[in-house]
Motif scaffolding. Structure first.
Motif, PDB file in Angstrom:
ATOM      1  N   GLU A 264      -9.570   1.057   0.686  1.00 17.12           N
ATOM      2  CA  GLU A 264      -8.215   0.602   0.998  1.00 17.12           C
ATOM      3  C   GLU A 264      -7.446   1.672   1.767  1.00 17.12           C
ATOM      4  O   GLU A 264      -6.762   1.375   2.756  1.00 17.12           O
ATOM      5  CB  GLU A 264      -7.476   0.253  -0.292  1.00 17.12           C
ATOM      6  CG  GLU A 264      -6.052  -0.229  -0.063  1.00 17.12           C
ATOM      7  CD  GLU A 264      -5.284  -0.431  -1.360  1.00 17.12           C
ATOM      8  OE1 GLU A 264      -4.086  -0.758  -1.274  1.00 17.12           O
ATOM      9  OE2 GLU A 264      -5.857  -0.243  -2.451  1.00 17.12           O
TER      10      GLU A 264
ATOM     11  N   PHE B 192       0.829  -1.204   0.000  1.00 18.58           N
ATOM     12  CA  PHE B 192       0.000   0.000   0.000  1.00 18.58           C
ATOM     13  C   PHE B 192       0.865   1.257   0.000  1.00 18.58           C
ATOM     14  O   PHE B 192       0.691   2.154  -0.832  1.00 18.58           O
ATOM     15  CB  PHE B 192      -0.924  -0.022   1.218  1.00 18.58           C
ATOM     16  CG  PHE B 192      -1.552   1.303   1.540  1.00 18.58           C
ATOM     17  CD1 PHE B 192      -2.639   1.765   0.820  1.00 18.58           C
ATOM     18  CD2 PHE B 192      -1.037   2.094   2.569  1.00 18.58           C
ATOM     19  CE1 PHE B 192      -3.227   2.995   1.119  1.00 18.58           C
ATOM     20  CE2 PHE B 192      -1.613   3.322   2.879  1.00 18.58           C
ATOM     21  CZ  PHE B 192      -2.706   3.775   2.145  1.00 18.58           C
TER      22      PHE B 192
ATOM     23  N   MET C 205     -11.893  -6.023   4.618  1.00 22.97           N
ATOM     24  CA  MET C 205     -10.970  -5.307   3.764  1.00 22.97           C
ATOM     25  C   MET C 205     -11.635  -5.090   2.407  1.00 22.97           C
ATOM     26  O   MET C 205     -11.907  -6.037   1.685  1.00 22.97           O
ATOM     27  CB  MET C 205      -9.676  -6.114   3.586  1.00 22.97           C
ATOM     28  CG  MET C 205      -8.731  -5.557   2.537  1.00 22.97           C
ATOM     29  SD  MET C 205      -8.129  -3.906   2.936  1.00 22.97           S
ATOM     30  CE  MET C 205      -7.057  -3.622   1.516  1.00 22.97           C
TER      31      MET C 205
END
Length: 344
Positions: free
Chosen positions: A107, A69, A100
């Motif tokens: 996200e 990420f 998630m």
């Protein structure tokens, strides 16, 4: 004392800071590190560049999904034609939401705790450089444990609010946690003493169920102060880590003497634990003139704090965390380091 610093910290240059329901001028900016460097150079300290440690140390602390990420989110955010030059969340999973999501907006919310860690185009590069600074300082101290070496890692962005899978509070990679975990490859017992004005919630979260890393945090009472939801005295660890986390909150505006009194409690605990290496999360935002307004430690007080810590005679790594009054950062860091060195 060995001083480690990388100019690549400036690759993280946030434009957004949200607090108390409004946007403000950012506080965690490149000028912080520049002020610290100027103060150190003015005091005659030699400054060296960090080595490169690769992905392994950070992967030992942070989850694969979170690291992916941080590395890729800005490019994917721009490719998705989202608004703004920085990646910012607009929702976080609350107490009754745990899945998630697959979408990019979800996200971002999943991997951040708040809106105070905006990701810019080169934030990842700055975070890696900051982490290499902490690891270089640690490597130096580990190189001769019997020599009771000490080193100062001028880390920026800071790290102690970063969890294993979440950014927040200006923090992305938890520098001190990664450095402590790296040290555990060599030694059996590590202690982290956090003297930042804010509770080191990320660091606590990472080691909360472990007995091999003792975490202690002195900070402003979080009842009405960031991070609000952790930092209370009853939080003592869980499972194998029960009894290996110690929070010592101070009343708002507490000054030098009150801080020193609570520090003595930390000293007792550290002597009992007898760590092989001590890490200090060195926030200078407990300063009486800091714009985030928590405690009231003086410039001279930082020297007193450092001298008391130095009397433990342990191999010690100082890792820079907060501190936002750029006019006094140079004086405050030199006071701390000189106090530490005189007591050794």
């Amino acid at each position: 004392m060995k001083i480690i610093y990388s100019p690549d910290h400036a690759k993280h240059d946030p434009k957004t800071y949200f607090k108390g329901g409004a946007f403000h001028e950012p506080q965690e900016v490149p000028g912080r590190a520049e002020a610290l460097v100027q103060g150190l150079k003015g005091a005659g300290h030699e400054i060296i560049a960090p080595a490169e440690f690769g992905p392994s140390p950070r992967a030992a602390v942070h989850t694969p999904g979170y690291l992916h990420f941080l590395e890729t989110i800005h490019a994917r955010w721009r490719a998705a034609q989202m608004g703004g030059e920085e990646v910012l969340p607009n929702i976080h999973p609350g107490r009754h939401m745990s899945s998630m999501p697959s979408g990019i907006v979800g996200e971002v919310g999943f991997y951040t705790t708040d809106i105070s860690a905006p990701v810019g185009p080169t934030t990842w590069e700055a975070a890696i450089a900051s982490n290499n600074v902490a690891l270089t300082a640690t490597d130096y101290v580990l190189s001769d444990l019997k020599g009771n070496l000490s080193a100062y890692a001028l880390c920026r962005p800071p790290g102690h609010h970063a969890f294993k899978d979440q950014a927040g509070g200006f923090c992305f990679l938890n520098n001190i946690a990664i450095a402590a975990e790296y040290a555990r490859r060599t030694v059996n017992r590590v202690a982290i003493l956090d003297v930042d004005v804010h509770h080191g919630n990320g660091t606590q979260g990472i080691f909360y169920d472990r007995a091999d890393v003792f975490t202690i945090s002195l900070h402003c009472d979080p009842t009405d102060f960031y991070p609000f939801f952790s930092g209370y005295a009853h939080e003592r660890g869980t499972g194998a880590g029960e009894g290996y986390n110690l929070n010592l909150p101070l009343a708002p505006e507490s000054a030098d003497d009150a801080f020193m009194t609570r520090l003595e409690e930390a000293m007792v605990a550290l002597r009992a634990y007898a760590p092989d290496v001590l890490f200090i999360a060195l926030g200078l935002d407990a300063f009486e003139g800091d714009p985030l307004i928590g405690l009231s430690v003086t410039t001279e007080g930082f020297g007193r704090i450092a001298a008391r810590i130095a009397q433990l005679n342990l191999p010690t790594v100082l890792v820079q965390e907060g501190g936002y009054n750029r006019d006094f950062l140079g004086a405050n860091i030199t006071s701390f380091i000189s106090g530490f060195e005189r007591a050794r």
